[in-house]
Enzyme design. Structure first.
Site, PDB file in Angstrom:
ATOM      1  N   LYS A 169       0.774  -1.275  -0.253  1.00 51.86           N
ATOM      2  CA  LYS A 169      -0.018  -0.160  -0.069  1.00 51.86           C
ATOM      3  C   LYS A 169       0.672   1.010  -0.025  1.00 51.86           C
ATOM      4  O   LYS A 169       0.615   2.169  -0.750  1.00 51.86           O
ATOM      5  CB  LYS A 169      -0.873   0.157   1.228  1.00 51.86           C
ATOM      6  CG  LYS A 169      -2.178  -1.093   1.008  1.00 51.86           C
ATOM      7  CD  LYS A 169      -2.826  -1.115   2.353  1.00 51.86           C
ATOM      8  CE  LYS A 169      -3.882  -2.399   2.198  1.00 51.86           C
ATOM      9  NZ  LYS A 169      -4.498  -2.825   3.519  1.00 51.86           N
ATOM     10  N   GLN A 224      -4.412  -1.290   9.579  1.00 49.93           N
ATOM     11  CA  GLN A 224      -4.633  -2.831   8.991  1.00 49.93           C
ATOM     12  C   GLN A 224      -5.128  -3.555  10.087  1.00 49.93           C
ATOM     13  O   GLN A 224      -4.878  -3.574  11.209  1.00 49.93           O
ATOM     14  CB  GLN A 224      -3.215  -2.882   8.711  1.00 49.93           C
ATOM     15  CG  GLN A 224      -3.088  -4.406   8.075  1.00 49.93           C
ATOM     16  CD  GLN A 224      -3.694  -4.479   6.523  1.00 49.93           C
ATOM     17  OE1 GLN A 224      -3.327  -3.499   5.764  1.00 49.93           O
ATOM     18  NE2 GLN A 224      -4.281  -5.390   6.256  1.00 49.93           N
ATOM     19  N   ASP A 230     -11.172   3.079   3.916  1.00 49.20           N
ATOM     20  CA  ASP A 230     -11.309   1.843   3.715  1.00 49.20           C
ATOM     21  C   ASP A 230     -12.951   1.631   3.686  1.00 49.20           C
ATOM     22  O   ASP A 230     -13.752   0.653   3.599  1.00 49.20           O
ATOM     23  CB  ASP A 230     -11.063   1.143   5.147  1.00 49.20           C
ATOM     24  CG  ASP A 230      -9.968   0.044   4.909  1.00 49.20           C
ATOM     25  OD1 ASP A 230      -9.712  -0.342   3.817  1.00 49.20           O
ATOM     26  OD2 ASP A 230      -9.301  -0.492   5.755  1.00 49.20           O
TER      27      ASP A 230
END
Ligand code: NDP
Length: 298
Positions: free
Chosen positions: A61, A105, A128
């Protein structure tokens, strides 16, 4: 491209190539934002602990964030980090104007409640799309940040099929991160949507009705070839590692690709289908979030 069986060129949906093009488009947008607005979008990624898969995801990422010209802020915290400490970092990132998107994460170590952390992220920076405010906006047709994997699936579908209005769509799986938002997105495109799950009776028959079939289950090759209607478009979200005698394992999706490809009008392979779209959509969401925060129309 490595995959499990050949599909004819015409019915293979190449997510890897699509994601590459999307990243190029994002890089062009970032260049414009820098030159016209003096604005560099920034993504903060927070990793707690040493989970090997999470470390790889976070590294990828960050690398792709930098590749498209955005600012990347990596925060790596030890596995012993407490919830209060992580929440303090999230607050700091919420308040930092250089950070337009925040991604924590998952999974988190067991002493931390993931929901409390997701709830603490500013919905405007929730790239997200897991915050309840964004889930609610998606469900009610508002301006949401949409979870990256289903967003990637929708982009692939629209690219292949154009207008989705009126199509019968079946989504297998009802998780908050894939199945439910996928169904909401398809409903938003005026599909007639069925959500199937582990209690669905005669799943094969439900799937056979689909013109668009999305599998997000986490069960290797569960969707068989004869569950796919002739000409249907099949999106396989599943990523399952099958142990192999060589010890390396093999990646397969939730769809029995070789069988399904014989029936499908179009199908995503695993790997190389939905997977590459997820990070590309994370970058897209970061640009979207940054532009909304600054009132910029791209
Ligand atoms: P979850 O485990 O959270 O959800 C799985 C869903 O599948 C549940 O709704 C469950 O139903 C349903 N299900 C399980 N077994 C069956 C069955 N036998 N018949 C019908 N439905 C069933 O998984 P996720 O949504 O998080 O992920 C799904 C897959 O997508 C996984 O393989 C994951 O690795 C992959 N994935 C890929 C991503 C990518 O970037 N490409 C990103 C995210 C996920 P119920 O609710 O009734 O239990």
């Amino acid at each position: 491209m490595a995959m499990n069986a050949p599909a004819s060129r015409s019915n293979l949906i190449d997510g890897k190539a699509f994601a590459e093009n999307l990243r190029k488009q994002i890089a062009a947008d970032v260049t414009l934002l820098k030159s016209n607005h003096g604005f560099t979008p920034g993504l903060a990624v927070v990793l707690v602990g040493e989970d090997p898969a999470s470390r790889v995801y976070v590294k990828n990422k960050a690398a792709q964030t930098v590749e498209v010209g955005m600012a990347s802020f990596e925060h790596k915290l030890p596995p012993t980090t407490g919830q209060a400490e992580l929440l303090a970092l999230v607050k700091k990132l919420n308040d930092d104007p250089a950070v337009n998107g925040i991604l924590v994460q998952l999974p988190l170590p067991k002493q931390i409640d993931p929901q409390a952390v997701l709830d603490a992220i500013d919905p405007a920076k929730d790239v997200d799309g897991f915050h309840v405010v964004n889930a609610g906006r998606l469900a009610t047709g508002g301006e949401a940040l949409v979870p990256c994997t289903p967003l990637g699936c929708l982009l692939l579908l629209k690219d292949r099929l154009g207008d989705l209005s009126g199509k019968r769509a079946v989504v297998v799986g009802r998780s908050n991160i894939v199945g439910k938002p996928m169904a909401q997105l398809l409903l938003g495109e005026s599909c007639t949507v069925t959500i199937a799950h582990s209690r669905t009776r005669d799943l094969a028959a439900e799937c056979r009705r689909a013109e668009i079939l999305v599998a997000a289950v986490g069960k290797p090759e569960m969707v068989k070839g004869d569950w796919v209607a002739p000409g249907a478009t099949v999106i396989d979200v599943g990523i399952n590692r099958i142990p192999m005698p060589d010890g390396k394992g093999r990646l397969v999706g939730d769809v029995a690709f070789a069988e399904a490809a014989k029936h499908a009008g179009a199908i995503t392979p695993v790997p190389g289908g939905v997977g590459p779209m997820t990070i590309a959509c994370l970058l897209k969401n970061t640009v979207t979030a940054g532009c909304r925060q600054r009132g910029i129309k791209l």
